[in-house]
Write a protein that holds these residues in place. Structure first.
Motif, short mmCIF file in Angstrom:
data_model
loop_
_atom_site.label_atom_id
_atom_site.label_comp_id
_atom_site.label_asym_id
_atom_site.label_seq_id
_atom_site.Cartn_x
_atom_site.Cartn_y
_atom_site.Cartn_z
N ASP A 622 32.19 30.49 40.10
CA ASP A 622 33.66 30.46 40.06
C ASP A 622 34.19 31.24 41.27
OD1 ASP A 622 33.83 29.05 37.57
OD2 ASP A 622 33.30 30.92 36.55
N ARG A 625 35.54 28.47 46.58
CA ARG A 625 35.39 27.04 46.87
C ARG A 625 35.45 26.19 45.61
NH1 ARG A 625 32.01 29.84 50.14
NH2 ARG A 625 30.33 29.75 48.61
N ALA A 626 35.45 26.80 44.46
CA ALA A 626 35.43 26.06 43.19
C ALA A 626 36.86 25.86 42.68
CB ALA A 626 34.60 26.81 42.16
N SER A 627 36.97 24.96 41.71
CA SER A 627 38.26 24.74 41.06
C SER A 627 38.66 26.01 40.31
CB SER A 627 38.16 23.56 40.09
OG SER A 627 37.81 22.38 40.77
N HIS A 628 39.97 26.26 40.26
CA HIS A 628 40.47 27.46 39.60
C HIS A 628 40.23 27.39 38.10
CE1 HIS A 628 43.48 28.68 43.00
NE2 HIS A 628 42.22 28.63 43.40
N VAL A 629 39.80 28.54 37.54
CA VAL A 629 39.57 28.65 36.10
C VAL A 629 40.19 29.96 35.61
CG1 VAL A 629 37.45 27.26 36.10
CG2 VAL A 629 37.31 29.74 36.46
N ARG A 650 44.76 23.06 30.81
CA ARG A 650 45.07 23.58 32.14
C ARG A 650 46.48 24.16 32.17
NH1 ARG A 650 41.84 21.09 36.21
NH2 ARG A 650 43.60 20.74 37.61
N GLY A 658 48.42 27.82 41.79
CA GLY A 658 47.54 26.69 41.52
C GLY A 658 47.39 26.40 40.05
N ALA A 660 44.87 26.05 36.86
CA ALA A 660 43.61 26.64 36.42
C ALA A 660 43.23 26.11 35.05
CB ALA A 660 43.73 28.16 36.38
N GLU A 661 41.95 25.84 34.88
CA GLU A 661 41.42 25.34 33.60
C GLU A 661 40.95 26.51 32.75
OE1 GLU A 661 37.67 22.66 31.89
OE2 GLU A 661 38.15 22.67 34.04
N GLN A 692 38.91 33.83 43.70
CA GLN A 692 39.80 32.67 43.78
C GLN A 692 41.24 33.07 44.11
OE1 GLN A 692 39.38 30.18 40.30
NE2 GLN A 692 37.31 29.54 40.86
#
Length: 881
Positions: A622, A625-629, A650, A658, A660-661, A692
């Protein structure tokens, strides 16, 4: 009732009138004209005034002489009874000293005005938001408030910060405040050297300047006037010193505390400072114009904020201003309630001390019944005897007050040392004229209260009974009066014991609260990166943070380490605005949702011991470079998703920029303390991966990032090893604000623990004094009934019967005192309900346990004289007859 000198004055006036009339007639007979004779008479008649004054002076001199005589006789009587005098003076000294010491605290914290010009005009200003009345102010909003209001003569904002100081020896962290230009002039601060900020210097993009404290000036520049105009390096940026703030300036107000460095707020290199929807921990102060009330200012600010809501509906809809008197902000409602509760408690101790001394005087007066009878027989009036006894009691009170003042001076000094970090305005606690006046007042009050009742009861002696050989003094109703006093002592001691018991159970309940994490072996601190990193690229900052975390984890004695930014449980907080994906973006800040936001490294949750309820923790994947969580707590899940499963849903984070999941749900953390309740306890919480963070926020985190380590062994040794390791990495990195998590929890309970300790001490004094009181009464009763007991035993009464009779008499007083005390406590403890946690103000277990405890202590005090009674020798007892 005509005063004695009034009667004598009238007699002298009539006598002089007669002489003057005779003189006038003689002048007329000698041929003096009528007018001249009348004039001479009138001139001599004026001497009547002089005669009146002479009469008054003669009577006053006699009264003063009698007073001196009473004082001298009182000293002789007290000197001949050293045991009684010492006990009475010490008893009063404890009561008066405790009251004076606590009053000095109340006086310094609550009663004294703030040490600024016209302090009643000062108010605190906050930005009100949905469900949050004391939010931080956005800088653009403040500038509009300052420009458009009509009720403030001055308005300022502040924001706490910390800089890394380099170039003046070893790199160190210095506390700082961002302030606007009106701040110091509004508080009447005059610079020790140089000047203050001037209008326009808190605008954006101005040349960096700073004010320094007198302590910083002396420490770094030796107090040299040449320091003004020199430059200091703060976070790698050069700031020119323009002035020195005097050492006398002290202020602790919410987020503000006296610091080493002060910088204009507009020079803060924070990109969010220009945003109207970002508060950034900024809070305000204002000075009302003369004659303006705070209610008028509130109405005026409502007008200003409504205008801004119309002009900027996307950012300012639903945004208002909250105003409070500055003194309320400095002191706080909970502190006021605590101090007033303790002042009431120590007042009970003083009353118990007075009752005890009154009982001592009653016993002593019983032994002097023959003396009073002789004086009455020789012509002394009742008023003369009362005055003599009151003089003696006032001498005791003044001696007790003097010794109590010495005890209070020691207690006040101790309070300053121990309460500096726990009590606002602790530096202002001291002995001033109001404290001395208070001590004198309560000493006189005590002297009158404990002296008047015995004086009234013995001022009418039964001459026949008292002058008989073997006259016993105070009997019958007078003995019952002493019993009433003991009942009152028991009742007041019970109230104090119940209050202390409730506080003890509250603190115990708080220690049992699960904070939501495991505090054992957890060290927290902050790290300021080298100033060279402040302008580095975000990826370089991320790499530096990872290196620091690895270095911390490799330190001997450390089992794990992680970094965080922003909120620290029970110590600091940060908030985020968000809304659900798929829903339209709210048109105003007012419509968004708020949650406490923790920015943490991937292993933070596991290291803190925060339980995972569903989903997963963060991982190293996490990253930037990864999707926001995000990970949310169970309160967040329940509040915004009800019975639905939030995993995979989300949300949109406004500040983080952004979508985030939600990947996990963890247990709620008590962010605002173990005793937090209401809206704050239910505030939703979310966790965001540190790596992130947007690039702008990542640059800000270089100013100071938080760290936690799980350690084995000694916390101080671990901290020293970590500090050495960080310095070896880079000499300009600074470690500061080191605390164990258990210390943070203890600090959050400091106020309740303090109140518990003080109440327990006061309750202990009360129980001790009440026990002495009932012991004295029972001992006196046994002494009075020695002959009766001897006769009963001579007629066949068993020692056990005598013991039971004496104990029964003591139990009767105890039961009355306990019953009255329980009823009183049932009403009075409700006033301290806000100081309690997890327990009712009328908790039956506490009431029953305390009543049983006090009854046992009191009956134990009765046991000694009761044992003496059962051992009376009938022959010795009957020898008096």
């Amino acid at each position: 009732m005509r005063l004695p000198w009034r009667k004598r004055e009238k007699e002298l006036e009539e006598e002089v009138r007669g002489h003057l009339e005779m003189a006038a007639r003689e002048r007329v007979e000698r041929g003096v004209g009528a007018d001249e004779a009348a004039h001479g008479a009138r001139r001599e008649f004026g001497n009547v005034t002089l005669v009146k004054e002479t009469a008054r002076d003669a009577w006053g001199g006699r009264w003063l002489a009698e007073l001196v005589e009473d004082v001298r006789y009182g000293f002789r009587v007290l000197r001949k009874n050293p045991g009684f005098t010492v006990v009475a003076v010490l008893t009063l000294a404890l009561g008066i000293g405790a009251n004076t010491a606590l009053f000095s605290v109340v006086n310094g914290v609550l009663l004294n005005p703030l040490p600024y010009p016209e302090p009643e005009q000062l108010v605190t200003i906050h930005e009100s938001k949905p469900n949050f009345d004391t939010g931080s102010i956005s800088f653009p909003n403040f500038r509009d408030w300052h420009k458009d209001n009509k009720t403030f003569s001055q308005m300022a904002v502040t924001r706490t910060f910390a800089f890394t100081l380099t170039g003046l020896g070893e790199a160190e962290q210095v506390q700082a405040q961002f302030v606007s230009t009106d701040f110091f002039p509004m508080l009447g601060v005059k610079p020790t050297a140089g000047r203050l900020f001037v209008e326009g210097e808190d605008e954006f993009d101005r040349s960096p300047i700073a004010l320094i404290s007198a302590g910083f000036w002396n420490r770094k520049f030796g107090g040299s006037p040449d320091a003004v105009g020199k430059a200091i390096a703060l976070d790698g940026r050069s700031y020119t010193i323009v002035g020195v703030i005097p050492a006398s300036f002290k202020l602790r107000l919410g987020y503000f505390q006296t610091s080493d460095v002060y910088v204009p707020l507009g020079q803060w290199s924070n990109p969010f400072l220009r945003r109207r929807d970002a508060g950034l921990g900024i809070h305000g102060l204002g000075r009302l114009k003369p004659g303006v009330t705070i209610q008028q200012a509130r109405s005026d600010m409502a007008r200003v904020t409504e205008h801004l809501a119309e002009a900027f509906p996307d950012q300012n809809k639903g945004i208002g201003a909250t105003l409070f008197p500055m003194k309320d902000g400095v002191v706080g409602g909970s502190v006021k309630l605590l101090l007033l509760t303790l002042l009431a408690a120590v007042g009970f101790v003083l009353l118990i001390a007075c009752v005890n001394v009154a009982n001592l005087l009653m016993v002593r007066s019983a032994g002097r019944a023959r003396e009073f009878a002789v004086r009455s027989a020789l012509g002394a009036g009742r008023g003369r005897i009362i005055r003599q006894l009151l003089t003696e009691s006032l001498l005791l009170a003044l001696a007790g007050g003097g010794l109590g003042l010495l005890l209070a001076a020691w207690g006040t000094q101790l309070a300053q040392q121990r309460l500096a970090s726990q009590l606002p305005r602790a530096a202002e606690i001291g002995m001033d004229w109001k404290v001395f006046a208070f001590t004198a007042a309560i000493a006189l009050f005590c002297g009158i209260v404990f002296g008047l009742a015995p004086a009234l009861r013995v001022s009418r002696p039964d001459l026949r009974e008292s002058l008989k050989e073997g006259g016993r003094g105070l009997v019958g109703g007078k003995q019952r009066f002493r019993e009433v006093l003991v009942v009152a002592e028991m009742a007041m001691a019970l109230v104090l014991l119940i209050a202390a018991g409730l506080m003890m159970r509250s603190v115990s309940a708080l220690w049992q609260v699960n904070p939501g994490f495991d505090s054992r072996g957890l060290l927290t601190f902050s790290i300021s990166l080298s100033p060279t990193m402040r302008d580095a690229k975000p990826d370089a900052i991320r790499a530096a943070l990872r290196d620091i975390a690895d270095k911390l984890a490799a330190t001997p004695g450390v089992r794990g380490a992680s970094l965080s930014w922003g909120a620290v449980p029970l110590a600091s907080d940060d908030e985020d605005l968000f809304w659900m994906e798929g829903q339209p973006k709210p048109q105003a800040t007012h419509d968004m949702n708020w949650a406490i936001s923790y920015v943490v490294q991937e292993d933070y949750l596991q290291l803190m011991g925060i339980a995972l309820l569903r989903g997963r923790f963060f991982t190293a994947q996490d990253n930037e470079r990864a999707s926001h969580v995000v990970v949310v707590d169970d309160v967040f899940a329940k509040k915004y998703f009800g019975d639905q499963d939030p995993i995979g849903k989300r949300i949109v984070l406004e500040i983080k920029g952004g979508v985030a999941e939600i990947v996990g749900i963890v247990r709620h953390v008590n962010q605002w303390g173990l005793d937090s309740d209401g809206q704050q306890a239910l505030r939703a919480e979310l966790y965001f991966p540190y790596m992130q963070l947007p690039d702008e926020a990542m640059r800000l985190s270089a100013n100071g990032t938080g760290a936690i380590v799980r350690f084995d062994g000694d916390g101080q040794g671990t901290a020293a090893a970590i500090r050495a390791g960080l310095k070896a990495m880079n000499g300009d990195q600074v470690m500061f604000s080191v605390q164990t998590m258990e210390e943070i929890i203890a600090d959050s309970l400091a106020a309740r623990r303090l109140s518990m300790i003080v109440l327990v001490v006061f309750a202990g004094l009360a129980v001790g004094l009440a026990s002495l009181g009932i012991y004295g009464v029972i001992s006196y009763i046994v002494g009075q009934r020695t002959q009766e007991i001897g006769i009963r035993m001579a007629l066949g009464a068993r020692p056990g019967d005598v013991l039971a009779g004496v104990l029964g008499q003591g139990a009767k007083m105890v039961s009355f005192g306990v019953a009255i005390g329980l009823l009183s406590a049932f009403g009075l403890t409700r006033l301290m309900a806000k100081l309690l946690f997890g327990i009712s103000a009328t908790d039956p277990v506490t009431f029953a346990a305390v009543a049983a405890f006090l009854s046992l202590v009191a009956l134990a005090a009765c046991w000694i004289p009761a044992r003496r009674a059962m051992r009376v020798d009938p022959i010795v007892a009957l020898r008096y007859e």
